[in-house]
Structures are given as structure tokens and as C-alpha cells.
Design a protein around this motif. Sequence first.
Motif, PDB file in Angstrom:
ATOM      1  N   UNK A 100       0.732  -1.191   0.096  1.00 22.97           N
ATOM      2  CA  UNK A 100       0.018  -0.018   0.037  1.00 22.97           C
ATOM      3  C   UNK A 100       1.067   1.281  -0.123  1.00 22.97           C
ATOM      4  N   UNK A 101       2.058   1.308   0.546  1.00 22.00           N
ATOM      5  CA  UNK A 101       2.930   2.397   0.717  1.00 22.00           C
ATOM      6  C   UNK A 101       4.036   2.013   0.277  1.00 22.00           C
ATOM      7  N   UNK A 159       2.206   6.051  -5.013  1.00 21.57           N
ATOM      8  CA  UNK A 159       1.933   4.733  -5.364  1.00 21.57           C
ATOM      9  C   UNK A 159       2.009   4.195  -6.802  1.00 21.57           C
ATOM     10  N   UNK A 160       1.959   5.331  -7.831  1.00 22.97           N
ATOM     11  CA  UNK A 160       2.355   5.105  -8.975  1.00 22.97           C
ATOM     12  C   UNK A 160       3.799   4.397  -9.174  1.00 22.97           C
ATOM     13  N   UNK A 175       1.995 -10.189  -5.570  1.00 19.15           N
ATOM     14  CA  UNK A 175       1.221  -9.917  -4.562  1.00 19.15           C
ATOM     15  C   UNK A 175       0.792  -8.551  -4.394  1.00 19.15           C
ATOM     16  N   UNK A 176      -0.529  -8.026  -4.361  1.00 17.72           N
ATOM     17  CA  UNK A 176      -0.978  -6.929  -4.709  1.00 17.72           C
ATOM     18  C   UNK A 176      -1.784  -6.588  -3.448  1.00 17.72           C
ATOM     19  N   UNK A 208      -5.592  -7.701  -2.759  1.00 12.02           N
ATOM     20  CA  UNK A 208      -6.598  -7.312  -1.876  1.00 12.02           C
ATOM     21  C   UNK A 208      -6.971  -5.853  -2.711  1.00 12.02           C
ATOM     22  N   UNK A 209      -8.472  -5.698  -2.720  1.00 15.27           N
ATOM     23  CA  UNK A 209      -8.827  -4.664  -3.545  1.00 15.27           C
ATOM     24  C   UNK A 209     -10.144  -4.257  -3.023  1.00 15.27           C
TER      25      UNK A 209
END
Length: 235
Positions: A100-101, A159-160, A175-176, A208-209
Motif C-alpha cells: 500500500x505504501x 503509489x504509481x 502479490x498486490x 486485496x482490492x
Amino acid sequence: MSDPLVVSGVAKSFTMHLRGGLRLPVVDNVIFRVARGECVVLGGPSGAGKSSILKMLYGNYAVDGGEILVTHDGETVDLAQASPRQVLQLRRSVIGYVSQFLRTVPRVSALDVVAEPLIARGQDAEASRQQASALLERLNLPHALWSLPPATFSGGEQQRVNIARGFITEHPVLLLDEPTASLDAQNRRVVIAMIEEKKRAGTALLGIFHDEEVREAVADRIIDVTAFRPAREAA
């Protein structure tokens, strides 16, 4: 083992040493597998253990029991029993991760942050930067930022950079963890397209979304993590 990622009987708890060794179970008997070209999504409410599962699969969290099987150099390796050195090898060659970070590195440009995973795998530095440039361009990161360290970027800009870094390699498993949480609609669509390309290339994706639109667009299967609640919580 035919599937790139197989999870069998995995359990995790945390021990609160400042509270007399209180043990807090998180998940128990986690069982699933992810096939090549498949995007599996972990579903369930906040606190159900989704992020903990991803962190175990990346080797950030130790497991209390069970197996996490991946293929490395033609051999099946149990990540749950791997040494720190083996974990680092698996991260370089088998398991990619978009968190996420972004963990920013002082004085390192965004372009080099993205290119670094390729350079670490032995690819020519200039060729790696060209691939990094193409990804940053695709993710609409302004050119003026490419030469700057990402520490001062906005959340969406960081994040990009994080996404570009995670997608630049050809890891068999990716893994996302909420990769689109800080993105606008345009860049969410870009990431959806990038995930579809990874699927066509045969990558096994687990993510995870919380964004329902993104989840519905990319998920081949959704695993309800509440099925892995420890016994005392399931009652």
C-alpha cells in the motif's frame, strides 16, 4: 507442484508481550492455491487477516504452522521454512509485491527506484531505466518528477512509483495489497489493464482490492478470509 503458489494449513497469531504474553490468533488453516494466469482476490471485512496473509506469503511475517509452497529453479520451496537468505532469493526471482505504501529511499530518483529490481536481477542499467520510463509514462507520472526522490510526492504519485516497481519484473507470483487505493479513475483503469496483461503472460496474482469496481474487473475468484477465522472466533 503445478500451481505457482500453494498455501496449505497456514496459521498465524501475535503474542502481546507487554500484556503478559497474551496470544491473539489471526488466521488458522489457510488453504488455497493460485494458478498461472489467475487473479485471486482475498475478500472479507477489515481485520479479517487479508494483509497478514499477504505478508506471510512475502516472508514479512513468520507463520505458526502450515506450508507456503512456490517453485524456485525447478524445485518446490516451502517459504514458511525458508531461511532469511532463501526469502531474499525468492523475492528477487519468484514473488513480487506491491504494498500500500512506498518505502522511499533518500536521494534515489523515482526512475531508479522503479528500475532497481531489474538491475538487481542483472539487467543492463540503461535498459532497465528505459523500461522504468515506459511504465512511469503509462501511469501518468509527470516527467518532472522522474529525477526526484519520491519521499515528497503525493500519496497517489508514490503509489504509481510503487506499482511501476512491482510490475516491471516478470515474477511468476505477484502479490498486490490495495494497489489502486490512492489512484484516480484514469490510473485505476491503467492498473486494471496491467493486471490483465500479467494474467495473459501467465503470472499468478493474489491481491486485496477494496475498490469494488477494480475487484470485479480483475478477480477470477474471491476467497472469503473469514473462512480462516481461528476456532475460538468461529463459534
